[in-house]
Design a protein around this motif. Structure first.
Motif, mmCIF file in Angstrom:
data_model
loop_
_atom_site.group_PDB
_atom_site.id
_atom_site.type_symbol
_atom_site.label_atom_id
_atom_site.label_comp_id
_atom_site.label_asym_id
_atom_site.label_seq_id
_atom_site.Cartn_x
_atom_site.Cartn_y
_atom_site.Cartn_z
ATOM 1 N N THR A 1 -1.414 -0.998 10.568
ATOM 2 C CA THR A 1 -2.376 -1.133 9.285
ATOM 3 C C THR A 1 -3.550 -1.992 9.079
ATOM 4 O O THR A 1 -4.578 -1.460 8.933
ATOM 5 N N GLU A 2 -2.478 -2.876 10.475
ATOM 6 C CA GLU A 2 -3.874 -4.349 10.526
ATOM 7 C C GLU A 2 -4.935 -3.344 11.792
ATOM 8 O O GLU A 2 -6.664 -3.825 11.207
ATOM 9 N N ARG B 1 -15.815 -7.560 16.029
ATOM 10 C CA ARG B 1 -14.569 -6.219 15.649
ATOM 11 C C ARG B 1 -14.324 -5.941 16.718
ATOM 12 O O ARG B 1 -12.960 -5.296 16.639
ATOM 13 N N HIS C 1 -9.858 -5.736 17.901
ATOM 14 C CA HIS C 1 -9.028 -4.552 17.592
ATOM 15 C C HIS C 1 -8.201 -4.764 18.874
ATOM 16 O O HIS C 1 -7.333 -4.028 19.359
ATOM 17 N N SER D 1 1.189 -1.492 0.113
ATOM 18 C CA SER D 1 0.318 -0.180 0.239
ATOM 19 C C SER D 1 1.092 1.351 -0.429
ATOM 20 O O SER D 1 1.896 1.286 0.210
ATOM 21 N N GLY E 1 -6.161 -0.206 11.762
ATOM 22 C CA GLY E 1 -7.153 0.900 10.634
ATOM 23 C C GLY E 1 -7.535 -0.875 9.805
ATOM 24 O O GLY E 1 -8.873 0.411 9.230
ATOM 25 N N GLN E 2 -7.412 -1.213 9.351
ATOM 26 C CA GLN E 2 -9.194 -1.632 8.646
ATOM 27 C C GLN E 2 -9.762 -2.832 9.610
ATOM 28 O O GLN E 2 -10.754 -3.001 9.125
ATOM 29 N N ASP E 3 -9.619 -3.227 11.443
ATOM 30 C CA ASP E 3 -9.914 -3.785 11.969
ATOM 31 C C ASP E 3 -11.417 -2.633 11.882
ATOM 32 O O ASP E 3 -12.394 -2.861 12.503
ATOM 33 N N MET F 1 -12.051 -0.189 10.608
ATOM 34 C CA MET F 1 -13.213 -0.780 9.307
ATOM 35 C C MET F 1 -13.696 -1.638 9.309
ATOM 36 O O MET F 1 -14.886 -1.626 7.347
ATOM 37 N N GLY F 2 -13.303 -2.921 9.077
ATOM 38 C CA GLY F 2 -14.112 -3.890 9.093
ATOM 39 C C GLY F 2 -15.725 -4.459 9.066
ATOM 40 O O GLY F 2 -16.749 -3.508 9.780
ATOM 41 N N SER G 1 -5.694 -6.528 18.999
ATOM 42 C CA SER G 1 -4.735 -6.140 17.432
ATOM 43 C C SER G 1 -3.638 -5.186 18.784
ATOM 44 O O SER G 1 -2.318 -4.802 18.064
#
Length: 149
Positions: free
Chosen positions: A76-77, A91, A95, A30, A79-81, A83-84, A98
């Protein structure tokens, strides 16, 4: 590790960093990870590994750079979590896990950085004339002996 093989040339893209897994190309990452690699990881690698003294300093520098890489991936993970999709409770649990991993990585990075700073301070004391005879080991709260800082 030679400076020629690992340095960043201003006119070209950096060589693939050693901490990246085989089969992963820089151009396939990315934009955010590419920015972190160019702006944080490669400069840290240059200073903490390439420019470091061989042995303990380089090894500790490699540990710090690798932890920086893992920290960037974890962020990065995270941030993706955020918006998952999925159940809110699932979730949130993912999070929280993480965040816990990220904090462990950051703590490990800080410990390695502290060790490297102590190593620099010890070497500086030896080079400025206080010599090994002038250094007395002081106990730490954990009971380990270490040079004074």
């Amino acid at each position: 590790m030679t400076e020629q093989n690992n340095s960043v040339n201003e006119n070209s893209a950096p060589a693939k960093p050693f901490w990246m897994p085989p089969g992963v190309a820089l151009e396939n990452l990315s934009e955010e990870l590419g920015t972190v690699i160019r702006g944080v990881l490669m400069p840290a690698y240059e200073k903490l590994v390439v420019a470091a003294r061989p042995g303990l300093e380089q090894s500790t520098g490699m540990t710090i750079v690798h932890l920086l890489w893992l920290e960037a991936l974890q962020q990065t993970e995270l941030g993706q979590d955020l918006m998952g999709s999925g159940h809110e409770s699932e979730r949130l649990q993912k999070h929280e896990r993480s965040i816990a991993r990220l904090l462990r990585l950051a703590g490990s990075k800080m410990k390695a950085s502290d060790f490297l700073l102590r190593l620099f301070a010890y070497r500086h004391k030896l080079m400025t004339g206080s010599g090994a005879a002038g250094l007395q080991l002081q106990p730490t709260p954990a009971g380990d002996s270490q040079p004074p800082t």
